[in-house]
Design a protein around this motif. Structure first.
Motif, PDB file in Angstrom:
ATOM      1  N   LEU A   8       0.861  -1.184   0.000  1.00 14.36           N
ATOM      2  CA  LEU A   8       0.000   0.000   0.000  1.00 14.36           C
ATOM      3  C   LEU A   8       0.896   1.233   0.000  1.00 14.36           C
ATOM      4  CD1 LEU A   8      -2.560  -1.238   2.627  1.00 14.36           C
ATOM      5  CD2 LEU A   8      -3.211  -0.438   0.366  1.00 14.36           C
ATOM      6  N   THR A   9       0.645   2.187  -0.886  1.00 19.77           N
ATOM      7  CA  THR A   9       1.524   3.343  -1.026  1.00 19.77           C
ATOM      8  C   THR A   9       0.772   4.655  -0.967  1.00 19.77           C
ATOM      9  OG1 THR A   9       1.370   3.197  -3.448  1.00 19.77           O
ATOM     10  CG2 THR A   9       3.228   2.077  -2.392  1.00 19.77           C
ATOM     11  N   LEU A  10       1.479   5.679  -0.483  1.00 18.26           N
ATOM     12  CA  LEU A  10       0.985   7.052  -0.458  1.00 18.26           C
ATOM     13  C   LEU A  10       2.084   7.951  -0.996  1.00 18.26           C
ATOM     14  CD1 LEU A  10      -0.638   9.573   0.340  1.00 18.26           C
ATOM     15  CD2 LEU A  10       0.165   9.251   2.703  1.00 18.26           C
ATOM     16  N   ASP A  11       1.807   8.627  -2.114  1.00 16.55           N
ATOM     17  CA  ASP A  11       2.738   9.609  -2.669  1.00 16.55           C
ATOM     18  C   ASP A  11       2.368  10.951  -2.039  1.00 16.55           C
ATOM     19  OD1 ASP A  11       4.400  11.193  -4.165  1.00 16.55           O
ATOM     20  OD2 ASP A  11       3.948  10.217  -6.072  1.00 16.55           O
ATOM     21  N   VAL A  12       3.032  11.290  -0.956  1.00 15.63           N
ATOM     22  CA  VAL A  12       2.627  12.410  -0.096  1.00 15.63           C
ATOM     23  C   VAL A  12       2.435  13.730  -0.842  1.00 15.63           C
ATOM     24  CG1 VAL A  12       3.275  13.827   1.900  1.00 15.63           C
ATOM     25  CG2 VAL A  12       3.631  11.352   1.953  1.00 15.63           C
ATOM     26  N   PRO A  13       3.384  14.218  -1.660  1.00 11.24           N
ATOM     27  CA  PRO A  13       3.207  15.531  -2.288  1.00 11.24           C
ATOM     28  C   PRO A  13       2.066  15.589  -3.299  1.00 11.24           C
ATOM     29  CG  PRO A  13       5.511  14.838  -2.354  1.00 11.24           C
ATOM     30  CD  PRO A  13       4.708  13.654  -1.977  1.00 11.24           C
ATOM     31  N   GLN A  14       1.570  14.427  -3.727  1.00 10.38           N
ATOM     32  CA  GLN A  14       0.546  14.403  -4.768  1.00 10.38           C
ATOM     33  C   GLN A  14      -0.879  14.523  -4.215  1.00 10.38           C
ATOM     34  OE1 GLN A  14       1.032  14.195  -8.198  1.00 10.38           O
ATOM     35  NE2 GLN A  14       3.208  14.443  -7.781  1.00 10.38           N
ATOM     36  N   VAL A  15      -1.041  14.381  -2.907  1.00 11.84           N
ATOM     37  CA  VAL A  15      -2.389  14.334  -2.319  1.00 11.84           C
ATOM     38  C   VAL A  15      -2.563  15.433  -1.278  1.00 11.84           C
ATOM     39  CG1 VAL A  15      -4.090  12.879  -1.150  1.00 11.84           C
ATOM     40  CG2 VAL A  15      -2.387  11.834  -2.671  1.00 11.84           C
ATOM     41  N   GLU A  16      -3.697  16.122  -1.336  1.00 12.54           N
ATOM     42  CA  GLU A  16      -3.948  17.221  -0.403  1.00 12.54           C
ATOM     43  C   GLU A  16      -3.966  16.736   1.043  1.00 12.54           C
ATOM     44  OE1 GLU A  16      -7.409  19.468  -1.205  1.00 12.54           O
ATOM     45  OE2 GLU A  16      -6.790  20.061  -3.231  1.00 12.54           O
ATOM     46  N   ARG A  17      -3.455  17.568   1.887  1.00 13.95           N
ATOM     47  CA  ARG A  17      -3.431  17.268   3.326  1.00 13.95           C
ATOM     48  C   ARG A  17      -4.844  17.084   3.867  1.00 13.95           C
ATOM     49  NH1 ARG A  17      -0.230  21.457   7.274  1.00 13.95           N
ATOM     50  NH2 ARG A  17       0.147  20.074   9.045  1.00 13.95           N
ATOM     51  N   ALA A  18      -5.784  17.881   3.362  1.00 14.45           N
ATOM     52  CA  ALA A  18      -7.157  17.832   3.863  1.00 14.45           C
ATOM     53  C   ALA A  18      -7.816  16.471   3.628  1.00 14.45           C
ATOM     54  CB  ALA A  18      -7.990  18.931   3.201  1.00 14.45           C
ATOM     55  N   GLU A  19      -7.294  15.693   2.690  1.00 11.49           N
ATOM     56  CA  GLU A  19      -7.852  14.366   2.418  1.00 11.49           C
ATOM     57  C   GLU A  19      -7.471  13.353   3.497  1.00 11.49           C
ATOM     58  OE1 GLU A  19      -9.884  13.478   0.157  1.00 11.49           O
ATOM     59  OE2 GLU A  19      -9.709  14.814  -1.571  1.00 11.49           O
ATOM     60  N   GLN A  20      -6.561  13.731   4.402  1.00 13.62           N
ATOM     61  CA  GLN A  20      -6.065  12.832   5.451  1.00 13.62           C
ATOM     62  C   GLN A  20      -5.606  11.487   4.866  1.00 13.62           C
ATOM     63  OE1 GLN A  20      -9.498  13.041   8.311  1.00 13.62           O
ATOM     64  NE2 GLN A  20      -7.939  13.898   9.671  1.00 13.62           N
ATOM     65  N   PRO A  21      -4.743  11.547   3.868  1.00 15.37           N
ATOM     66  CA  PRO A  21      -4.352  10.297   3.196  1.00 15.37           C
ATOM     67  C   PRO A  21      -3.604   9.317   4.094  1.00 15.37           C
ATOM     68  CG  PRO A  21      -2.948  12.112   2.485  1.00 15.37           C
ATOM     69  CD  PRO A  21      -4.065  12.719   3.283  1.00 15.37           C
ATOM     70  N   PHE A  22      -2.809   9.818   5.060  1.00 13.49           N
ATOM     71  CA  PHE A  22      -2.089   8.883   5.920  1.00 13.49           C
ATOM     72  C   PHE A  22      -3.054   8.137   6.833  1.00 13.49           C
ATOM     73  CE2 PHE A  22       0.327   7.822   9.809  1.00 13.49           C
ATOM     74  CZ  PHE A  22       1.213   6.921   9.231  1.00 13.49           C
ATOM     75  N   VAL A  23      -4.066   8.825   7.324  1.00  9.96           N
ATOM     76  CA  VAL A  23      -5.079   8.157   8.147  1.00  9.96           C
ATOM     77  C   VAL A  23      -5.764   7.067   7.333  1.00  9.96           C
ATOM     78  CG1 VAL A  23      -7.274   8.470   9.353  1.00  9.96           C
ATOM     79  CG2 VAL A  23      -5.464  10.178   9.601  1.00  9.96           C
ATOM     80  N   ARG A  24      -6.048   7.375   6.082  1.00 10.96           N
ATOM     81  CA  ARG A  24      -6.718   6.401   5.219  1.00 10.96           C
ATOM     82  C   ARG A  24      -5.780   5.241   4.879  1.00 10.96           C
ATOM     83  NH1 ARG A  24     -10.473  10.089   1.250  1.00 10.96           N
ATOM     84  NH2 ARG A  24     -11.500   8.089   0.928  1.00 10.96           N
ATOM     85  N   LEU A  25      -4.497   5.533   4.763  1.00 14.32           N
ATOM     86  CA  LEU A  25      -3.511   4.473   4.529  1.00 14.32           C
ATOM     87  C   LEU A  25      -3.486   3.506   5.709  1.00 14.32           C
ATOM     88  CD1 LEU A  25      -1.100   3.283   2.913  1.00 14.32           C
ATOM     89  CD2 LEU A  25       0.370   4.900   4.142  1.00 14.32           C
ATOM     90  N   ARG A  26      -3.429   4.055   6.912  1.00 12.16           N
ATOM     91  CA  ARG A  26      -3.426   3.219   8.113  1.00 12.16           C
ATOM     92  C   ARG A  26      -4.696   2.384   8.200  1.00 12.16           C
ATOM     93  NH1 ARG A  26      -1.479   6.201  13.596  1.00 12.16           N
ATOM     94  NH2 ARG A  26      -2.193   4.163  14.339  1.00 12.16           N
ATOM     95  N   GLU A  27      -5.827   3.035   7.996  1.00  6.58           N
ATOM     96  CA  GLU A  27      -7.099   2.332   8.126  1.00  6.58           C
ATOM     97  C   GLU A  27      -7.232   1.225   7.091  1.00  6.58           C
ATOM     98  OE1 GLU A  27      -9.937   5.464   7.825  1.00  6.58           O
ATOM     99  OE2 GLU A  27      -9.798   6.006   9.953  1.00  6.58           O
TER     100      GLU A  27
END
Length: 345
Positions: A269-288
């Motif tokens: 599972l990957t998250l390209d941090v600079p590509q996704v808005e902070r407001a989307e809480q992508p890291f929280v969604r990655l963990r979940e």
């Protein structure tokens, strides 16, 4: 007596053989890749935002959001681009600009672009047929994930821009090469030290997973099939933007003739941090997503060295990520912004 003994031994041998066959079949079933639930053949329906009607998504590229229509707005920005203004003798048509554009939109490994100032409203935009422009500007990106703009690329930019301007009787004005190359190196250094692509690995604890089983469980969390075999994505809610998360596994398993027998023992599972808005809480969604898949598929979440990731370790990563977001915001390169997507692309 001998006949009775032979019969007894034959029966005993048959029982042993049957036991061996039964154990072998049990072991084979136990170790076979897990298959998707036949009762739930498709993921849950999604609602179409346009008419409120229920849709049944499939595992194909049609499930991905359609690219957004190109916006008629400026994309060049002095923060991450070398920009050369092009003075014109008089307004030119968008058709003439499009006809004069070079065959390729790259200078070395960097994107090259031309924009015009529309006579109606004075907005800078990518040239459009049927419009008229009273000024033009050409630009090349200072840096991206391939590195900084160098002297050779700058020289190529000058030649490409000059040829384009000549076709329209325009006069370009170029900035000083050394200053721009130095600016490119500084930007590249900043980007390199603030780039982040996070990944969690989900590993099977016991039985392996078949591609269908993996697709079924990931689809319940909103993932859809990507363009590449062995890849799924969690789409952004805004069409045209990069996916929030990626999920990848062995492409050979995805292309197997008999998918039910293809064994997958780990997915990333990957998250390209600079590509996704902070407001989307992508890291929280990655963990979940990682934890939910681990629970549903009898797996464990690990880092890239196969060490299990604890909640405490994930909390530390999340805290460090917030600091990175703050730094990008300060530099006017907020994660998920158009400039960040270009710079970290």
């Amino acid at each position: 007596m001998s006949s009775t003994l032979q019969i007894g031994l034959a029966v005993a041998g048959g029982v042993v053989l049957a036991g061996v066959v039964a154990h072998s079949a049990w072991s084979s079933r136990r170790n076979a890749p897990r298959k998707p639930d036949p009762i739930v053949a498709e993921p849950a329906a999604t609602e179409d935002a346009a008419d409120g009607e229920r849709r049944e998504p499939g595992f194909d590229d049609a499930s991905l959001p359609l690219p957004a229509a190109p916006e008629r707005r400026a994309t060049l920005d002095p923060l991450i681009d070398v920009i050369a203004p092009i003075a014109l003798e008089g307004p030119v048509s968008g058709d003439a600009v499009l006809a004069a554009l070079p065959a390729t939109r790259r200078v070395g490994s960097k994107p090259f672009a031309v924009e015009g100032r529309n006579v109606n409203g004075g907005q800078w935009e990518a040239a459009q047929a049927g419009q008229r422009y009273d000024a033009l500007q050409a630009g090349v990106q200072l840096a991206n994930r391939t590195g900084a703009l160098n002297e050779i690329e700058f020289s190529e930019f000058v030649m490409k821009t000059q040829a384009f301007a000549d076709a329209l009787n325009g006069a370009p004005e170029f900035p000083e090469m050394r200053e721009e190359v130095a600016r490119a190196r500084e930007l590249d250094q900043f980007a390199s030290s603030h780039d982040a692509q996070l990944s969690f690995t989900l590993r099977a604890l016991h039985a392996a997973w078949s591609p269908g089983y993996l697709h079924q469980n990931a689809a319940r969390l909103g993932f859809v099939a990507g363009m590449i075999p062995g890849r799924m994505v969690l789409p952004s809610g805004t069409p045209g933007l990069p996916p929030l998360l990626g999920l990848s596994f062995d492409s050979q398993a995805a292309l197997a003739e008999d998918p039910d027998q293809a064994a997958i023992r780990s997915v990333t599972l990957t998250l390209d941090v600079p590509q996704v808005e902070r407001a989307e809480q992508p890291f929280v969604r990655l963990r979940e997503a990682a934890m939910a898949l681990a629970q549903a598929m009898d797996g464990v979440v690990t880092d890239d060295t196969a060490r299990p990731l604890t909640r405490e370790a994930m909390d530390v990563i999340g805290s460090e990520l917030e600091q990175l977001y703050d730094t990008l915001d300060t530099r006017e390169l907020s994660a998920g912004s158009a400039l960040a997507r270009r710079l970290f692309g």
